[in-house]
Design a protein around this motif. Structure first.
Motif, PDB file in Angstrom:
ATOM      1  N   SER A  73       0.854  -1.189   0.000  1.00 31.64           N
ATOM      2  CA  SER A  73       0.000   0.000   0.000  1.00 31.64           C
ATOM      3  C   SER A  73       0.885   1.233   0.000  1.00 31.64           C
ATOM      4  O   SER A  73       1.656   1.454   0.949  1.00 31.64           O
ATOM      5  N   GLU A 121      -7.218  -2.868   1.063  1.00 33.90           N
ATOM      6  CA  GLU A 121      -6.918  -1.890   0.016  1.00 33.90           C
ATOM      7  C   GLU A 121      -6.796  -2.578  -1.343  1.00 33.90           C
ATOM      8  O   GLU A 121      -7.279  -2.069  -2.350  1.00 33.90           O
ATOM      9  N   ARG A 124     -10.370  -3.771  -2.148  1.00 33.58           N
ATOM     10  CA  ARG A 124     -11.398  -2.732  -1.929  1.00 33.58           C
ATOM     11  C   ARG A 124     -12.627  -3.308  -1.235  1.00 33.58           C
ATOM     12  O   ARG A 124     -13.772  -3.064  -1.628  1.00 33.58           O
TER      13      ARG A 124
END
Ligand code: SF4
Length: 206
Positions: A73, A121, A124
């Motif tokens: 990330s 992330e 999602r």
């Protein structure tokens, strides 16, 4: 922003000096016999898990298993390689293999939380639960099913906030180049790969 590894979170919670020795004053860790033994058990569990079904995971009667995925990330400045994650009916579950005769500590739980945050992330989607697959390295290797436990862990908002706080604290420590105080020297020092460098602890670290 300094990119940190998920294992840094585990190590900071175990003892904040370890990421100091990684990023500020790089030193070569000296593996202890216990760690070498634990790595062998981890490798054995990894091989066994690839041959199994999802029967050990409550509520997950089917689904896809993904081993050794690198996840990253840019927003969190965090990366790591996860032992396993499960994809089941649109939900994602991180799984960490641990070779231990004890239940996971807080350091392991925050490591699992950090993997959950990376998966959220990437996919999602919220990740509400993860698992530990524990194998006791001291158990009888002829009957591995007797030495293994699958343990669910709820991933909560305070756990996510704590992970973000640890990331902030590690980066501040690196920027300030300040040697942290050891965290409760004693047993954890005896099993630590860096104990020869903590000369200030005297007999406590031996
Ligand atoms: S020996 Fe103890 S104080 Fe030093 S890094 Fe390891 S756990 Fe921390």
């Amino acid at each position: 922003m300094l990119t940190l590894k998920v294992t840094d979170i585990n190590q900071y919670v175990y003892c904040p000096r370890i990421p100091y020795f990684t990023y500020v004053q790089p030193l070569k860790p000296r593996p202890t016999p216990k760690m070498d033994f634990g790595k062998e058990a981890h490798t054995r569990l990894d091989k066994l898990e690839k041959r199994r079904t999802l029967a050990a995971y409550p509520e997950l009667e089917a689904g896809e298993r993904k081993f050794h995925t690198y996840i990253h990330s840019a927003r969190l400045g965090l990366e790591g390689k996860l032992d396993l994650h499960l994809v089941h009916r649109g939900e994602i579950f991180p799984v960490e293999f641990k070779s231990t005769s004890r239940r996971p500590g807080l350091n392991h739980k925050y490591q699992l939380t950090a993997y959950a945050m990376l998966l959220e992330e990437q996919y999602r989607k919220p990740v509400r639960r993860g698992y530990f697959k524990l194998v006791n390295p001291l158990a009888d290797g002829a009957r591995p099913e007797k030495s293994e436990i699958t343990l669910p862990v709820e991933i909560t908002v305070p756990m996510r906030d704590f992970v973000k706080d640890v990331l902030r604290r590690i980066r501040a420590m690196v920027t300030q180049e300040s040697l942290p105080s050891p965290k409760r020297p004693g047993n954890r020092c005896r099993d630590c790969e860096y104990r020869i460098y903590c000369l200030d602890l005297g007999d406590l670290a031996r």
